[in-house]
Enzyme design. Structure first.
Site, PDB file in Angstrom:
ATOM      1  CD  GLU A 122       0.005  -8.368   2.368  1.00 41.73           C
ATOM      2  OE1 GLU A 122      -0.420  -9.408   2.883  1.00 41.73           O
ATOM      3  OE2 GLU A 122      -0.269  -8.029   1.197  1.00 41.73           O
ATOM      4  CG  HIS A 136       6.741 -11.603   2.355  1.00 37.85           C
ATOM      5  ND1 HIS A 136       6.597 -10.758   1.270  1.00 37.85           N
ATOM      6  CD2 HIS A 136       5.604 -12.317   2.409  1.00 37.85           C
ATOM      7  CE1 HIS A 136       5.419 -10.976   0.686  1.00 37.85           C
ATOM      8  NE2 HIS A 136       4.789 -11.926   1.361  1.00 37.85           N
ATOM      9  CE1 TYR A 193      -2.431  -9.743  -4.770  1.00 41.21           C
ATOM     10  CE2 TYR A 193      -1.873  -8.761  -2.657  1.00 41.21           C
ATOM     11  CZ  TYR A 193      -1.495  -9.426  -3.809  1.00 41.21           C
ATOM     12  OH  TYR A 193      -0.188  -9.771  -4.009  1.00 41.21           O
ATOM     13  CD  GLU A 227       2.566  -8.724  -2.057  1.00 42.85           C
ATOM     14  OE1 GLU A 227       1.446  -9.279  -2.032  1.00 42.85           O
ATOM     15  OE2 GLU A 227       3.475  -8.964  -1.260  1.00 42.85           O
ATOM     16  NE  ARG A 283       7.563  -5.948  -1.887  1.00 42.91           N
ATOM     17  CZ  ARG A 283       6.586  -6.690  -1.326  1.00 42.91           C
ATOM     18  NH1 ARG A 283       5.898  -7.554  -2.043  1.00 42.91           N
ATOM     19  NH2 ARG A 283       6.299  -6.550  -0.054  1.00 42.91           N
ATOM     20  CG  ASN A 330       1.484  -5.403  -0.438  1.00 43.07           C
ATOM     21  OD1 ASN A 330       2.276  -4.591  -0.910  1.00 43.07           O
ATOM     22  ND2 ASN A 330       1.886  -6.478   0.225  1.00 43.07           N
TER      23      ASN A 330
END
Ligand code: FCB
Length: 468
Positions: free
Chosen positions: A167, A122, A298, A372, A78, A296
């Site tokens: 994002e 991005h 985290y 992610e 990616r 994504n």
């Protein structure tokens, strides 16, 4: 007793990077400046005043980096395309030399049987567009669709999976409200507009990619998503958690997948940004038919209600004035029971299972990818020349198992992209955070696969993860 969790056939294991974080070559071959070139060169914006001028120099090392992926048995890569490499002014003239770099990258991947996951945006907006207001300017959404057409026409036949944006919450709110990331603006109204124009750009670009890139390509979006829980069951804390969830998650999920904004924040945002940013037909455009949703993940968040001390809508200030959390009426309540990464993020694999189950419950059976997930740790090369990142191995093991648990409960998760292939430029944290499964010695640009890279190679080969 250990056991083995097998993933579905065809599950796509992947590693990711982003253009500004790895490419370097900041003005090579006709590239124009991006907002990150500008922002990172203003002293004080980034830790140690680090910039991405050289980064991992992937632009000049793409052959050996793709070879390394092949050696590590990585099936998918990616990466993102730098808009100002392709259109130095953000519109109009196409820089063929910039496009050639990505044509070459995609050909290298194909030659080694590595699937390409391409992100159109991005965070490295052409500075020329920022000079006209950036994402706070509605026109940028249309420029983004034009750029998407250029890239889809050049690479459409060779790229299987496309994401429009990475994002958008971060682009809009970290970039225009909190100001910690480029372009470093602190204006909530501008951030609300930026978020809307990013979403509009997504809807327009998703249609362009579907039309131009050919029937075999699929298009989606990668959102940063965090399950949010209240610290107590009091009505105030529950409402605070819902507000954060509406802002962080549903403000993006609902328009993209359902065609409306969450009701509880809409009036407030219309007031902040002025109602005219939301025009008839926008929400239909944003709700383009997409083929998959990228998450994504985290960390999870836990919050309490804040005493209502700040005027809602006040511009969040650096330290003395009202903060962004004041605006949302929340206070973060750290989970002291969880270990943390070097970035300070709580390690909560169960949050990933929860997130994936929520997505299915609230948005139906749209195919999902974890686009992610990963962690920064204080990695170092030991005297024998090895990088033994056992924390990362355990982090990934826990999160892969959490993804497996969601699949076992019926979630249609198609793949998993680990952040990141390489240690790289971690935005406002400069080079201080190492997220790679491959260590980068920035002095020499030597790549040293960490223990996690070899461990992942085994996971990929078995299409399974072993747990205790
Ligand atoms: C995400 C970004 C990615 C990287 C990781 C650590 O928010 O998409 O570029 O910085 O965080």
């Amino acid at each position: 007793m250990s056991s083995r969790l097998s993933f579905p056939d065809g599950f796509l294991w992947c590693v990711g990077t982003a253009s500004y974080q790895v490419e370097g070559a900041a003005d090579a071959d006709g590239k124009g400046p991006s907002i990150w070139d500008t922002f990172s060169h203003v002293s004080g914006n980034v830790l140690h005043d680090d910039n991405g001028d050289v980064a991992c120099d992937q632009y000049h090392r793409i052959e050996s980096d793709v070879d390394l992926m092949a050696e590590l048995g990585i099936p998918a890569y990616r990466f993102s395309v730098s808009w100002p490499r392709v259109q130095p002014d953000g519109k109009g003239r196409v820089n063929e030399a910039g496009l050639d770099y990505y044509r070459h990258l995609v050909d290298l991947l194909r030659a080694r049987g590595i699937t390409a996951l391409l992100t159109l945006y991005h965070w490295d907006l052409p500075q020329a567009l920022q000079d006209e207001g950036g994402w706070a300017n509605r026109d940028t959404a249309y420029r983004f669709a034009e750029y998407a057409r250029v890239v889809a026409a050049a690479l459409g036949d060779r790229v299987a999976l496309w994401t429009t944006l990475n994002e958008p919450w971060v682009s809009a709110f970290q970039g225009y409200a909190i100001g910690r990331l480029a372009p470093g603006i602190r204006d909530l109204g501008a951030a609300v507009k930026a978020a809307h124009h990013l979403l509009l750009g997504h809807g327009l670009a998703a249609r362009v990619v579907a039309e131009v890139a050919g029937p075999k390509s699929q298009v989606g979006i990668a959102l940063n998503l965090s399950p949010v829980s209240p610290v107590t069951t009091s009505a105030e804390d529950v409402a605070a958690a819902r507000r954060l969830d509406a802002h962080l998650n549903r403000w993006f999920l609902d328009p993209v997948l359902k065609g409306h904004y969450p009701a509880e924040l809409l009036d407030e945002c219309l007031r902040l940004a002025g109602g005219d940013f939301l025009r008839d037909g926008d929400l239909e455009t944003i709700r383009a038919d997409i083929d998959f949703l990228g998450a994504n993940y985290y960390e999870s968040r836990r919050v309490a209600a804040a005493p209502a001390k700040a005027e809602r809508g006040a511009v969040p200030g650096p330290s003395d004035g009202p903060t962004y959390d004041d605006w949302l009426g929340i206070v973060d309540r750290r989970r002291e029971d969880l270990a943390r990464t070097s970035k300070g993020w709580a390690i909560d694999p169960a949050g990933l299972t929860e997130l994936l189950l929520h997505l299915r419950a609230d948005y139906g059976d749209i195919p999902l990818y974890v686009t992610e997930n990963g962690a920064g740790f204080a990695d170092y090369v030991d005297p024998e020349g090895h990088v033994k990142d056992t924390e990362r191995v355990e982090f990934l093991r826990g999160h892969f198992a959490a993804a497996h648990a969601a699949i076992a409960q019926g979630v249609d998760l198609r793949g998993y992209s680990v952040w990141s292939l390489l240690d790289n430029y971690e935005w406002a944290d400069g080079y201080s955070q190492r997220f790679g499964i491959v260590f980068v010695d920035y002095g020499t640009q030597q790549r040293i696969p960490k223990s996690s890279a070899y461990w992942m190679r085994d996971v990929i080969a078995a299409n399974a993860v072993d747990i205790d």
